[in-house]
Design an enzyme around this catalytic site. Sequence first.
Site, short mmCIF file in Angstrom:
data_model
loop_
_atom_site.label_atom_id
_atom_site.label_comp_id
_atom_site.label_asym_id
_atom_site.label_seq_id
_atom_site.Cartn_x
_atom_site.Cartn_y
_atom_site.Cartn_z
N GLU A 172 0.81 -1.23 0.00
CA GLU A 172 0.00 0.00 0.00
C GLU A 172 0.84 1.28 0.00
O GLU A 172 0.35 2.34 -0.39
CB GLU A 172 -0.95 0.02 1.20
CG GLU A 172 -0.28 0.19 2.55
CD GLU A 172 -1.28 0.20 3.72
OE1 GLU A 172 -2.12 -0.70 3.80
OE2 GLU A 172 -1.20 1.13 4.54
N HIS A 193 -6.89 2.24 4.01
CA HIS A 193 -6.35 2.45 5.36
C HIS A 193 -7.06 3.59 6.08
O HIS A 193 -6.43 4.53 6.57
CB HIS A 193 -4.84 2.71 5.30
CG HIS A 193 -4.12 2.21 6.52
ND1 HIS A 193 -2.95 1.50 6.47
CD2 HIS A 193 -4.42 2.30 7.84
CE1 HIS A 193 -2.56 1.20 7.70
NE2 HIS A 193 -3.45 1.68 8.55
P1 NAI Z 1 -3.40 -5.22 20.62
O1 NAI Z 1 -1.95 -5.22 20.88
O2 NAI Z 1 -4.34 -4.70 21.66
O3 NAI Z 1 -3.88 -6.72 20.26
C1 NAI Z 1 -3.18 -7.56 19.40
C2 NAI Z 1 -3.49 -8.99 19.83
O4 NAI Z 1 -2.95 -9.88 18.85
C3 NAI Z 1 -2.88 -9.37 21.18
O5 NAI Z 1 -3.88 -9.90 22.03
C4 NAI Z 1 -1.83 -10.44 20.81
O6 NAI Z 1 -1.67 -11.42 21.82
C5 NAI Z 1 -2.48 -11.02 19.57
N1 NAI Z 1 -1.58 -11.76 18.68
C6 NAI Z 1 -0.26 -11.56 18.42
N2 NAI Z 1 0.19 -12.49 17.54
C7 NAI Z 1 -0.87 -13.29 17.26
C8 NAI Z 1 -1.05 -14.43 16.42
N3 NAI Z 1 -0.04 -14.94 15.71
N4 NAI Z 1 -2.29 -14.99 16.36
C9 NAI Z 1 -3.32 -14.50 17.06
N5 NAI Z 1 -3.21 -13.42 17.89
C10 NAI Z 1 -1.99 -12.83 17.97
O7 NAI Z 1 -3.60 -4.45 19.24
P2 NAI Z 1 -4.89 -3.71 18.69
O8 NAI Z 1 -4.95 -2.33 19.22
O9 NAI Z 1 -6.08 -4.60 18.87
O10 NAI Z 1 -4.52 -3.58 17.13
C11 NAI Z 1 -4.37 -4.71 16.30
C12 NAI Z 1 -3.74 -4.28 14.99
O11 NAI Z 1 -4.64 -3.43 14.27
C13 NAI Z 1 -2.48 -3.41 15.15
O12 NAI Z 1 -1.33 -4.19 15.33
C14 NAI Z 1 -2.41 -2.63 13.86
O13 NAI Z 1 -1.60 -3.31 12.95
C15 NAI Z 1 -3.88 -2.65 13.37
N6 NAI Z 1 -4.44 -1.31 13.28
C16 NAI Z 1 -4.97 -0.90 12.08
C17 NAI Z 1 -5.51 0.37 11.94
C18 NAI Z 1 -6.13 0.86 10.67
O14 NAI Z 1 -6.37 2.07 10.53
N7 NAI Z 1 -6.40 0.03 9.70
C19 NAI Z 1 -5.50 1.30 13.09
C20 NAI Z 1 -4.98 0.73 14.32
C21 NAI Z 1 -4.47 -0.52 14.39
#
Ligand code: NAI
Length: 336
Positions: A268, A300
Amino acid sequence: MNSPGLSAAVFDTKPYDRIHLPAATGADVQLRFLSFRLTAETAAAALGDRAVCAFVNDTVDRDCLQQLSSQGTELLALRCTGFNHVDLAAARDYGITVTRVPTYSPNAVAEHAVALLLTLNRRIHRAFNRVRELNFSLQGLVGFDLNAKTAGIVGTGKIGRIVARILRGFGMVVVAYDPYPDAAWAAREGITYVDPFTLASLSDVISLHIPLTPETHHIIRRETIERMKPGVVLVNVSRGALIDTAALIDALKSGRLGGVALDVYEEEEGVFFEDLSGTVLQDDLLARMLTFPNVLITAHQAFLTHEALMDIARTTGANLRALAAGGSFVDGSVLT
Ligand code: NAI
């Protein structure tokens, strides 16, 4: 005694970025808004700035950090959550503090995931265009009830939990996978943790809410798609490189997948956030993706609500003020 203030180069800004940040930083921080992305080549634009503010598609690799360090940059304040685009080891080597926005309205991102799912499933994107053309036919617009279907939530962090709760509200059965499960939360919400293969085989809808790491890179690829229920709808609002796009296209061509809703794409950078209408799209995989009637792509924008933008500005502004005043950075925001 406090230092007298500082200037910060804010890379890759759009008009909506320039609204909240000035109010959040206050008079001690002079913001220099730049419309281009931060790379090793453009880092020189931050000459004289003690702080640099970067976004998701900036390329903050070792060369870039070396250049920033040689110019005296002390703080790299990311105005996003993900930091897969930053070489943290290099930042440590060059003594640059890296901060991020550890949390901002997770509701914004979760609600966008659900908006994509509903739009794709009920063909709203196609219906909208048809009706504007006075085509009132319903042919090809059949969706399915979410009620009583199974949703698989991969990653039950801040965003995944909200998506899970919303989908429970639709009467879906929700299963989840996370290497760090929270059994008490799952019991409270009526959600069952399962292993990834069980999740793949049970789910009618799979939604990814995990960070991009070496372990999660291309977590959706040929072998994992083969484990999924035929006709599954896949939603990814997390990071593009969680999905092998070439494998996805093959699965779409063969009819193996029911639909794909994406807010992120692995290539992207340089495309999303830009107005490329009137130019020739050079990315053949993206061009192919855009031809499928059952693929819905937004560029995004899951974070793009007033509440999320204000949260982002508050944390970023507080960290810039902390550098200016010699205070402490926001709790949980410091990466190096
Ligand atoms: P968070 O850190 O609260 O949760 C991430 C979860 O993924 C954690 O519970 C972790 O244990 C789990 N995890 C890690 N590796 C894993 C795997 N292999 N299989 C299953 N679970 C796994 O993060 P949050 O705030 O929920 O955000 C998630 C993602 O969303 C971010 O990393 C970011 O990349 C994306 N994001 C996208 C946005 C957008 O505008 N499109 C904006 C904000 C975040």
